[in-house]
Design a protein around this motif. Structure first.
Motif, mmCIF file in Angstrom:
data_model
loop_
_atom_site.group_PDB
_atom_site.id
_atom_site.type_symbol
_atom_site.label_atom_id
_atom_site.label_comp_id
_atom_site.label_asym_id
_atom_site.label_seq_id
_atom_site.Cartn_x
_atom_site.Cartn_y
_atom_site.Cartn_z
ATOM 1 N N PRO A 246 13.969 31.007 43.269
ATOM 2 C CA PRO A 246 15.378 30.949 42.889
ATOM 3 C C PRO A 246 15.666 31.884 41.731
ATOM 4 O O PRO A 246 14.807 32.134 40.887
ATOM 5 C CB PRO A 246 15.575 29.501 42.454
ATOM 6 C CG PRO A 246 14.504 28.759 43.146
ATOM 7 C CD PRO A 246 13.346 29.699 43.226
ATOM 8 N N GLY A 247 16.867 32.355 41.705
ATOM 9 C CA GLY A 247 17.203 33.432 40.782
ATOM 10 C C GLY A 247 17.346 33.004 39.351
ATOM 11 O O GLY A 247 16.557 33.390 38.508
ATOM 12 N N LEU B 266 22.366 25.216 42.225
ATOM 13 C CA LEU B 266 23.086 24.994 43.477
ATOM 14 C C LEU B 266 22.506 23.799 44.221
ATOM 15 O O LEU B 266 21.316 23.520 44.126
ATOM 16 C CB LEU B 266 22.994 26.228 44.389
ATOM 17 C CG LEU B 266 23.615 27.520 43.854
ATOM 18 C CD1 LEU B 266 23.248 28.683 44.756
ATOM 19 C CD2 LEU B 266 25.126 27.382 43.748
ATOM 20 N N ILE C 267 23.935 33.379 38.525
ATOM 21 C CA ILE C 267 23.028 32.882 39.563
ATOM 22 C C ILE C 267 22.806 33.999 40.571
ATOM 23 O O ILE C 267 23.749 34.468 41.220
ATOM 24 C CB ILE C 267 23.616 31.639 40.254
ATOM 25 C CG1 ILE C 267 23.894 30.545 39.220
ATOM 26 C CG2 ILE C 267 22.666 31.129 41.338
ATOM 27 C CD1 ILE C 267 24.723 29.400 39.748
ATOM 28 N N HIS D 134 14.144 25.674 49.013
ATOM 29 C CA HIS D 134 14.123 26.897 49.823
ATOM 30 C C HIS D 134 14.540 26.561 51.256
ATOM 31 O O HIS D 134 14.335 25.441 51.720
ATOM 32 C CB HIS D 134 12.716 27.517 49.892
ATOM 33 C CG HIS D 134 12.255 28.120 48.609
ATOM 34 N ND1 HIS D 134 11.923 27.359 47.525
ATOM 35 C CD2 HIS D 134 12.078 29.423 48.241
ATOM 36 C CE1 HIS D 134 11.557 28.160 46.526
ATOM 37 N NE2 HIS D 134 11.644 29.413 46.937
ATOM 38 N N GLY E 178 11.416 35.606 46.266
ATOM 39 C CA GLY E 178 11.466 34.359 47.019
ATOM 40 C C GLY E 178 11.626 33.137 46.150
ATOM 41 O O GLY E 178 11.692 32.044 46.639
ATOM 42 N N PRO F 277 15.689 31.247 48.613
ATOM 43 C CA PRO F 277 15.628 30.133 47.652
ATOM 44 C C PRO F 277 17.016 29.538 47.425
ATOM 45 O O PRO F 277 18.022 30.219 47.618
ATOM 46 C CB PRO F 277 15.123 30.798 46.382
ATOM 47 C CG PRO F 277 15.612 32.206 46.494
ATOM 48 C CD PRO F 277 15.630 32.549 47.956
ATOM 49 N N ILE F 278 17.048 28.280 47.054
ATOM 50 C CA ILE F 278 18.304 27.650 46.621
ATOM 51 C C ILE F 278 18.189 27.515 45.109
ATOM 52 O O ILE F 278 17.346 26.777 44.603
ATOM 53 C CB ILE F 278 18.491 26.274 47.277
ATOM 54 C CG1 ILE F 278 18.522 26.418 48.800
ATOM 55 C CG2 ILE F 278 19.773 25.606 46.776
ATOM 56 C CD1 ILE F 278 18.353 25.103 49.546
ATOM 57 N N ALA F 279 19.005 28.261 44.412
ATOM 58 C CA ALA F 279 18.914 28.279 42.949
ATOM 59 C C ALA F 279 19.079 26.860 42.391
ATOM 60 O O ALA F 279 19.747 26.014 42.980
ATOM 61 C CB ALA F 279 19.997 29.185 42.357
ATOM 62 N N ALA F 280 18.431 26.632 41.254
ATOM 63 C CA ALA F 280 18.453 25.286 40.654
ATOM 64 C C ALA F 280 19.869 24.824 40.358
ATOM 65 O O ALA F 280 20.142 23.623 40.329
ATOM 66 C CB ALA F 280 17.628 25.295 39.365
ATOM 67 N N PRO G 201 17.941 21.554 36.613
ATOM 68 C CA PRO G 201 18.847 21.228 35.509
ATOM 69 C C PRO G 201 19.774 20.086 35.910
ATOM 70 O O PRO G 201 20.112 19.933 37.074
ATOM 71 C CB PRO G 201 19.661 22.512 35.311
ATOM 72 C CG PRO G 201 18.977 23.554 36.122
ATOM 73 C CD PRO G 201 18.231 22.840 37.194
#
Lengths: 337, 163
Positions: free
Chosen positions: A8-9, B90, A42, B139, A6, B85-88, A30
């Motif tokens: 972010p990747g 993105l 990602i 998220h 859960g 989750p919304i990756a950093a 970032p």
């Protein structure tokens, strides 16, 4: 390794970090102005929680991944203002900045072009004509290292930039106000072309490289403007004493004649003549003339005056002078104390 | 340290649940795919947008995440909540989240709390609060209004842009 389900990747390997470390990563977003670095992986994993007959269950999805390709972009920006030059000047510099606006490390080939259409003359590139502004002086100095294509092509990290000097000589046959242009081009050594063109496997980390909006090539153009002017000033004096002779005795009148001549093709803008009254003499009131026309001593609408704000001096405003204006002659008299 | 212990306990429980059900052998089969929109011109010269698999992207690209969940058991799944989750790297694209029959909420604090987009606020460095923007979202959560009965399938989707 379900402990950051859960979250972010990020890269796959980040999943082996502790849950707390992963949490810190996601909280510090970032900020790459050139975009996410090439080669970044990602991952995405969704999580579904639900109840079955009152029992909570949590279930993960598969992981879907995308890999960030290298986007190749470069921007060249002129830093110099229009450079004032004279005919036959040598080693006149224009300063540019080359910036890698892509998201990967990229080598760039540089080229100078001084034969650009639409200007009045073609500057003559020095040999070599491209230098790194090694000492960051912004001008061409002995410490600057010459660029040699294929030998020291600048390799710029994402967002990085380098200052480049173009060095040109100015031809002898130019006229005042003529403009000559010189252009710096930076091309990605991976390739240039249309935005969207792909270079398979040639990006950072083995990713594909894709040309961004700049097509992997950037350029900008600087200008030289000819302001070719030379001013010659000659001063002479004649003496006339109260006895009709030419001996410089007390009471004798000294007549100063000053000629101002502008030569070459340029314009001497807002030229002002200023000459202090010599020591041990006294200005003869009402004696100023410009090209045989009298000027008053007062500060008024005419072109000259006796300026007594400091040590007394003769001021004559000659305005914008070119060679066509011919010789300007100023005279004034003083008497010997 | 308390948090760390808590997380380890959670992970142990999760591992246990996963061991029993697995990804595709449990109550739900949950899949995510990531795609890109591609404009194609058909034989009549009309432009249309279609989704194609995205494996490689460049900054500025828009990607589409689709989550499907299929109840492959013979029991209804109640209170179904999908979290993604919304990756950093993105940035969520405003108003792009989609989910039939679901209440869609967002988190700006790493998934600790959720609210509908209009109610989220972010604390700035200067101590001021401002309404959350799509780039603040960490998220997305879809809460289904009805049970996912045996054999039923649901979908959730959102668009994001690569920073």
């Amino acid at each position: 390794m379900k402990d950051i389900v859960g979250k972010p990747g990020g890269k796959l390997r980040q999943r082996s970090l502790s849950a707390i470390a992963a949490l810190l990563i996601l909280l510090s977003a970032p900020a790459w102005s050139a975009g996410t670095p090439a080669g970044t992986v990602i991952d995405n994993m969704a999580q579904v929680s639900f109840d079955v007959a009152g029992t909570p269950v949590t279930q993960d999805s598969n992981i879907s991944s995308i890999t960030v390709q290298e986007r190749i972009d470069v921007v060249v920006t002129l830093q110099s203002p229009q450079i004032l030059v004279a005919a036959s000047d040598t080693n006149r510099a224009l300063l540019f900045t080359v910036t890698n606006t892509g998201n990967g490390s990229e080598p760039f080939q540089l080229a100078i072009d001084s034969a650009i259409g639409g200007d009045d003359f073609d500057p003559i590139p020095a040999v070599p004509g491209i230098y790194f502004d090694t000492d960051a002086s912004g001008d061409f100095t002995v410490g600057d290292i010459a660029y040699v294509s294929g030998t020291n092509d600048p390799v710029l990290a994402a967002d990085a930039s380098v200052d480049i000097l173009l060095i040109n000589d100015i031809p002898g046959a130019v006229n005042d106000g003529d403009i000559g242009r010189s252009q710096l081009t930076a091309d990605s050594l991976t390739g240039t072309g249309a935005p969207g063109d792909v270079f398979v496997g040639q990006g950072d980390g083995g990713s594909d490289a894709v040309l961004g909006t700049t097509g992997g090539s950037g350029n900008d153009t600087g200008e030289y403007i000819v302001a070719d002017v030379q001013i010659s000033v000659l001063k002479s004096v004649t003496v006339l004493n109260q006895f009709g002779g030419s001996e410089p005795i007390p009471g004798a009148t000294l007549t100063y004649t000053i000629t101002v001549e502008v030569t070459n093709t340029g314009t001497a803008s807002s030229t002002v003549f200023n000459d202090p009254i010599p020591a041990n003499t006294t200005y003869a009131p009402g004696s100023i003339s410009l090209n045989a026309g009298a000027l008053t001593d007062l500060i008024d609408a005419d072109a000259g005056e006796l300026d007594t704000s400091g040590a007394p001096s003769i001021v004559v405003r000659l305005g914008d002078l070119t060679q066509a204006d011919g010789i300007q002659t100023v005279t004034f008299d003083v008497t010997i104390d | 340290m308390k948090n760390l212990i808590h997380l380890f306990v959670t992970s142990a429980l999760t591992l246990g649940a996963a061991a029993v059900m697995g990804q595709e052998s449990g109550n739900l089969n949950v899949q995510t795919i990531v795609q890109k929109e591609e404009i194609v011109v058909d034989i009549d010269g009309r432009q249309r947008t279609q989704l194609v698999a995205a494996t490689e992207v460049v900054p500025g690209d828009e990607v589409v995440y689709t989550i499907t969940f299929h109840n492959i058991s013979d029991k209804a799944a109640e209170n179904v909540v999908v979290t993604n989750p919304i990756a950093a790297e993105l940035t969520y694209i405003d108003r792009s989240a989609f989910g039939p029959g679901a209440r869609i909420e967002f988190s700006v604090d790493g998934g600790r709390s959720y609210a509908v987009a209009e109610q989220l606020a972010v604390l700035e460095d200067d101590g001021e609060t401002r309404p959350a923007r799509p780039e603040d979202f960490t998220h997305i959560r879809w809460s289904l209004a009805t049970d996912l009965v045996a054999g039923a399938q649901g979908v959730a989707r959102f668009h994001a842009r690569l920073n």
